[in-house]
Design a protein around this motif. Sequence first.
Motif, PDB file in Angstrom:
ATOM      1  N   SER A   1       0.827  -1.194   0.000  1.00 55.73           N
ATOM      2  CA  SER A   1       0.000   0.000   0.000  1.00 55.73           C
ATOM      3  C   SER A   1       0.866   1.251   0.000  1.00 55.73           C
ATOM      4  O   SER A   1       0.375   2.346  -0.254  1.00 55.73           O
ATOM      5  N   VAL A   2       2.124   1.069   0.281  1.00 56.65           N
ATOM      6  CA  VAL A   2       3.015   2.224   0.305  1.00 56.65           C
ATOM      7  C   VAL A   2       4.273   2.018  -0.518  1.00 56.65           C
ATOM      8  O   VAL A   2       4.868   2.975  -0.992  1.00 56.65           O
ATOM      9  N   ALA A   3       4.669   0.792  -0.693  1.00 59.97           N
ATOM     10  CA  ALA A   3       5.957   0.547  -1.326  1.00 59.97           C
ATOM     11  C   ALA A   3       5.833   0.629  -2.839  1.00 59.97           C
ATOM     12  O   ALA A   3       4.753   0.553  -3.410  1.00 59.97           O
ATOM     13  N   GLY A   4       6.965   0.759  -3.459  1.00 62.17           N
ATOM     14  CA  GLY A   4       7.005   0.861  -4.896  1.00 62.17           C
ATOM     15  C   GLY A   4       7.285  -0.473  -5.551  1.00 62.17           C
ATOM     16  O   GLY A   4       6.825  -1.518  -5.097  1.00 62.17           O
ATOM     17  N   GLN A   5       8.049  -0.423  -6.614  1.00 60.14           N
ATOM     18  CA  GLN A   5       8.272  -1.617  -7.398  1.00 60.14           C
ATOM     19  C   GLN A   5       9.385  -2.481  -6.839  1.00 60.14           C
ATOM     20  O   GLN A   5       9.545  -3.624  -7.276  1.00 60.14           O
ATOM     21  N   VAL A   6      10.128  -1.915  -5.952  1.00 55.09           N
ATOM     22  CA  VAL A   6      11.231  -2.677  -5.382  1.00 55.09           C
ATOM     23  C   VAL A   6      11.126  -2.640  -3.872  1.00 55.09           C
ATOM     24  O   VAL A   6      11.016  -1.564  -3.284  1.00 55.09           O
TER      25      VAL A   6
END
Length: 657
Positions: A62-67
């Motif tokens: 819900s907060v993190a990106g692609q990595v």
Amino acid sequence: MEAKKLITATDTQYSGSLLQALNDQRMQGLFCDVTVIVEDRKFRAHKNILSACSTYFHQLFSVAGQVVELNFVKADIFAEILNYIYSAKIVRVKCEMLEELIKSGKLLGVPFIADLGIPLSQVKSISGGVKDGSTDSQSSSVSKEHELQKETVSSSDTTPENKSAKDKEMPVITEAFSLSCEEFNEKKKVPDSKDEDSDDDVIFCSEIVTAKPPPSDKKEAVPSQTPPPNDQSLDLKKSTSSSHVQLVQNTKPSNQLVLKMTSSPQKLNVTVHANASTQVTNGSVVPSSAAINTSSDVTSSLQKNLPISANVNAPKLLQNANILPKTELVEGNSISASVPSITLQKNISFDGSGVQKKQVVTFSQESSSKPGEFKIKISDVVSGSNKESHREPESKRIMDGKKIITLDTTSEIESLSTGCKVYANIGEDTYDIVIPIKEDPDEGFSKFDEDDFPNRKRMKVKHDDHYELIVDGRVYYICIVCKRSYVCLTSLRRHFNVHSWEKKYPCRYCERVFPLAEYRTKHEIHHTGERRYQCLTCGSSFINYQVMSSHIRSAHSLDPAGDSKLYRLNPCKTLQIRQYSYITDPSSNAPVINDGGIVYDIDPDKPEPASEEDAPSAAPKPVNWDDIFLQQSNQNIFKPNASDGSTEFEFVIPESY
DNA sequence: AGCGTTCCTGCCAATTAGT
DNA sequence: ACTAATTGGCAGGAACGCT
């Protein structure tokens, strides 16, 4: 006359084939939208799948990106967990890995793996065919259960395939549960299984489900699809991933994967019919919400007495779609008792270099006391989150396609939604975080540039690896993974490889791999033993700046960082590294000074052949491989691998190392 | 505490890619 | 050929682990 009928058709293979397809896509890297980095390994996966199976990922994404990077899990362990997520199977995991696996499963909020702790001890003894020949009363009673179970299944299935499966079935027993699993004999060979000792192998194809213990316990487990209203046995409709095994192997709709769990002494009877068709066709089963709610209660109860942390609220892959939203509505106390991930994430400690130091989700109200550490609670900024609503009046406003959140100094910025570029205008005590709310992050980026900095050239963001934070007009680049701030974007890009491992820099002498070229170079110099840093006071040479600096401080009581140059840095002779202004005056061996004021000289004790031969050449000649081979031929530091003409070299560690 | 090693990051030169 | 972007070496401080 043809009667009007309602036809219900169920594709009993759907869940299994869907899972298989997803796993195939993962293997091919198709549509993978997240890279999970664990230690030095990268795992491509699908956010939806991970978040459906893991409460941790559910919140993280819900907060993190692609990595994302995990430093609390070992790579091989995570590989097993990922395999389970995509296959519903834990296959051939060595016993010694189980404890770590369970621990990681708990941390990641993967209920099945987390709950493997329940049958672990028995599994260890059972694996490979009852090593210890356990003969306790529990196991004997369970064996009876198991026999009953076998009969139940065999009555409806007498195919040779399943007969073979029954020969290998393993009862899994714990203090709290006995679990019998009718397991199909997988003919599909596990790639690495041939080398494995079967004695060390453990195969699960089941799923542990907790249910409310009966008020009057110690009832015998009775597999039943139509339990009486107050019966303590409970049928849960689950098109679980476990059904995948069954359905793929046997398409007979009558076949069910039956898990029978029997409690003792706190009796607990659960029969799980992992037949995908059941949930659709059997209308008499306990409603999902009730079932889960009951499960939650028992989870709380069991946790008081048992060292388990069942999490029945965790979303599960291919779980009945009706269950998940209903579980969200379970009473708060039940949820809090069965959602360990919240507490769990607060306890996660990120450490070390290149690892996540800060929590992605925090519920801590602890404020930052250090200047420059801005923190914002996730609930403040997660786009679309319901949690935003309660803060709406105080700080959030939307205009011009941007969402502006005003924060006070105690808020946290660490959990800002990714995929957005974040800008902050710092006031006395407030921070305006401007988040472009357009779908295309670059769009918002562009708008910002044009509106606020018309002269600023639009920056193309190839990698969604950072936020930009503007403080008093000064731009800080913030890594989306670890939230480190950088003044230079190049520094951030260089740093980000620590997370992404997009590039790897292997040592040419040993097995180590580094995320930065510089790290590798410095490490390799330790292999060669070359001492480039020379103290001008005493002539001693040192392997790196730190040692040299330490020497100058301790031996000469001088400050190497002072104005006067107290050392010189000789060009690297043993490695092919980028050469700067390492120019030796061709007319003399006097050292020259580069633009940075650093004095360079060639060690007179080790004259460089290239320098002598190429003396007439005014152009700086970088040390290349040929130079090294000529120069170091006697030392045999590097040997070109001439056999295949490739660029590979055979490295021989010099004696000095 | 001292020492050695590794990590980190601003800075900048060299290299590479794009126009 | 010029410019922009990338790469990676260096300085020097900090953190870490070992003794």
